[in-house]
Enzyme design. Structure first.
Site, mmCIF file in Angstrom:
data_model
loop_
_atom_site.group_PDB
_atom_site.id
_atom_site.type_symbol
_atom_site.label_atom_id
_atom_site.label_comp_id
_atom_site.label_asym_id
_atom_site.label_seq_id
_atom_site.Cartn_x
_atom_site.Cartn_y
_atom_site.Cartn_z
ATOM 1 C CE LYS A 85 -4.138 -1.791 2.057
ATOM 2 N NZ LYS A 85 -5.456 -1.461 3.191
ATOM 3 C CG ASP A 101 -8.377 0.965 3.253
ATOM 4 O OD1 ASP A 101 -9.004 -0.171 2.723
ATOM 5 O OD2 ASP A 101 -7.104 0.764 2.989
ATOM 6 C CB ALA A 139 -0.169 4.969 15.594
ATOM 7 N N GLY A 163 -0.812 1.300 9.609
ATOM 8 C CA GLY A 163 -1.806 1.530 8.326
ATOM 9 C C GLY A 163 -2.978 1.871 8.416
ATOM 10 C CB ALA A 164 -5.659 -0.187 9.854
ATOM 11 C CG ASN A 218 0.532 3.009 18.486
ATOM 12 O OD1 ASN A 218 -0.275 1.933 18.351
ATOM 13 N ND2 ASN A 218 1.740 3.191 17.851
ATOM 14 C CG LEU A 262 3.564 8.904 22.923
ATOM 15 C CD1 LEU A 262 2.139 9.078 22.854
ATOM 16 C CD2 LEU A 262 4.266 9.537 24.238
ATOM 17 C CG LEU A 301 -10.914 -0.911 11.160
ATOM 18 C CD1 LEU A 301 -11.568 -0.193 12.180
ATOM 19 C CD2 LEU A 301 -9.503 -0.213 11.123
ATOM 20 N N GLY A 349 -15.548 -5.072 11.469
ATOM 21 C CA GLY A 349 -14.747 -4.337 10.504
ATOM 22 C C GLY A 349 -15.246 -4.817 9.196
HETATM 23 P P1 ATR Z 1 -2.046 -2.486 10.120
HETATM 24 O O1 ATR Z 1 -1.670 -1.916 8.526
HETATM 25 O O2 ATR Z 1 -2.979 -3.400 10.154
HETATM 26 O O3 ATR Z 1 -2.507 -0.980 10.873
HETATM 27 P P2 ATR Z 1 0.490 -1.824 11.314
HETATM 28 O O4 ATR Z 1 0.782 -0.971 10.371
HETATM 29 O O5 ATR Z 1 1.624 -3.205 11.111
HETATM 30 O O6 ATR Z 1 -0.740 -2.854 10.963
HETATM 31 O O7 ATR Z 1 -0.023 -1.604 12.697
HETATM 32 C C1 ATR Z 1 -0.289 -2.513 13.492
HETATM 33 C C2 ATR Z 1 -0.634 -1.462 14.709
HETATM 34 O O8 ATR Z 1 -1.127 -2.549 15.801
HETATM 35 C C3 ATR Z 1 0.146 -0.606 15.589
HETATM 36 O O9 ATR Z 1 -0.354 0.508 16.003
HETATM 37 C C4 ATR Z 1 0.837 -1.482 16.646
HETATM 38 O O10 ATR Z 1 1.471 -0.906 17.678
HETATM 39 P P3 ATR Z 1 2.934 -0.308 17.471
HETATM 40 O O11 ATR Z 1 3.106 0.842 16.568
HETATM 41 O O12 ATR Z 1 3.386 0.007 19.074
HETATM 42 O O13 ATR Z 1 3.851 -1.498 16.955
HETATM 43 C C5 ATR Z 1 -0.367 -2.120 17.149
HETATM 44 N N1 ATR Z 1 0.022 -3.431 17.679
HETATM 45 C C6 ATR Z 1 0.136 -4.581 17.223
HETATM 46 N N2 ATR Z 1 0.389 -5.773 18.077
HETATM 47 C C7 ATR Z 1 0.126 -4.931 19.280
HETATM 48 C C8 ATR Z 1 0.240 -5.252 20.682
HETATM 49 N N3 ATR Z 1 0.572 -6.622 21.043
HETATM 50 N N4 ATR Z 1 0.033 -4.361 21.533
HETATM 51 C C9 ATR Z 1 -0.157 -3.164 21.464
HETATM 52 N N5 ATR Z 1 -0.216 -2.767 20.196
HETATM 53 C C10 ATR Z 1 -0.144 -3.694 19.076
#
Ligand code: ATR
Length: 281
Positions: free
Chosen positions: A66, A102, A129, A131-132, A152, A155, A220, A243
């Site tokens: 993406k 999206d 925080a 991609g979604a 997030n 932070l 989602l 979602g």
């Molecule tokens: P997507 O495109 O599905 O949003 P991504 O860009 O990999 O996937 O983002 C995953 C999100 O889920 C992030 O906000 C991630 O937090 P971090 O930025 O701190 O990595 C969050 N996330 C995934 N697993 C997590 C967990 N076990 N605890 C807290 N946050 C989590």
């Protein structure tokens, strides 16, 4: 004449997009076809050239392309630039234009759920925080929202996303750790993380404590259709939503960009539900 549409990503085995679009083409009597194209990161550039040569009319883009597809396109719409990701590509003459449906897809599905025209009086919390979250937070801010909080684990990422949204709305960033586990000050709480997604269905992104009755909790995730987090919220009187509507809506908006006609969203949802083999929550 039949037109070619597609999906670019990897892996694509579990994607619901091909069946959703192909069933809709069939139902509308259109001779078009939607084809998955699995491309690795190192194949993407050549793959897009090949799609151009094939005369593809439009395609969706999913994980992990993406963001990396952006420089391979001729133009990118402003909202997609702000989100920093493209999920839909359409043709204008010989040009391939990138868009992001999206965020709008999510916003439309949320407005349908709340039954209101806007989020102008709403206090919204976005958890995550990635991609979604970017698509959701940017679109919500651009549409006008009472206030937006982005929480997030990391932070720094929440802060970066807030600064993209700040020209449009009152936005603050907090770490997931210090997020008050009581959700009672928010009207709408949105989980954009993958926590609770199959197969790790016993995890929740944050505790559901003191949820006000009638608060909207939106996840989602749509596999499972009801995450543990949504179930806990529903049991405490929240209005919950998975979602699936966002998924259908982003597809329907892409369909409209490609063909200029409105597909039947309920039918598209039915198609996906049937394929998932479950009941809507
Ligand atoms: P997507 O495109 O599905 O949003 P991504 O860009 O990999 O996937 O983002 C995953 C999100 O889920 C992030 O906000 C991630 O937090 P971090 O930025 O701190 O990595 C969050 N996330 C995934 N697993 C997590 C967990 N076990 N605890 C807290 N946050 C989590």
């Amino acid at each position: 004449m039949g037109k070619l549409f597609g999906l670019v990503g990897q892996p694509l085995g579990h994607s619901m997009s091909p069946i959703m679009h192909n069933t809709e083409f069939k139902e509308l009597g259109l001779p078009h076809h939607y084809q998955p194209f699995e491309l690795r990161e190192d194949e993407l550039e050549e793959g897009i050239k090949a799609l151009r040569l094939l005369g593809v009319e439009g395609f969706n883009v999913t994980i992990p392309h993406k963001v990396s597809i952006i420089p391979m396109l001729d133009e990118v719409e402003q909202e997609a630039m702000e989100i920093g990701a493209v999920n839909t590509v359409y043709r204008r003459g010989d040009l391939l234009i990138g868009a992001n449906t999206d965020g709008q897809g999510y916003l439309q599905s949320l407005l349908k759920l709340t039954g209101e025209d806007s989020l102008i009086n709403k206090k919204v919390l976005v958890v995550g925080a990635g991609g979604a979250a970017r698509a959701v937070a940017v679109s919500i801010s651009r549409s006008g929202v009472g206030s937006l909080t982005i929480a997030n684990r990391t932070l720094d990422k929440a802060e970066k996303l807030s600064s993209v949204c700040r020209p449009y709305a009152t936005v603050d960033a907090i770490s997931l750790e210090i997020l008050n586990s009581s959700l009672e000050s928010y009207d709408i709480v949105i989980n954009t993380t993958s926590i609770g997604m199959s197969p790790e269905i016993n995890n929740v992104p944050l505790p559901v404590q003191n949820v006000r009755e009638g608060v909207v909790m939106s996840d989602l995730i749509y596999n499972p259709l009801e995450t543990l987090w949504l179930k806990q919220g529903r049991e405490q009187g929240a209005i919950t939503s998975n979602g699936l509507s966002m998924f259908v809506e982003q597809g329907a908006l892409a369909f409209e960009k490609w063909l200029g006609i409105k597909p039947d969203r309920s039918r598209m949802k039915e198609t996906v539900l049937k394929k998932l083999g479950g009941q809507q929550c």
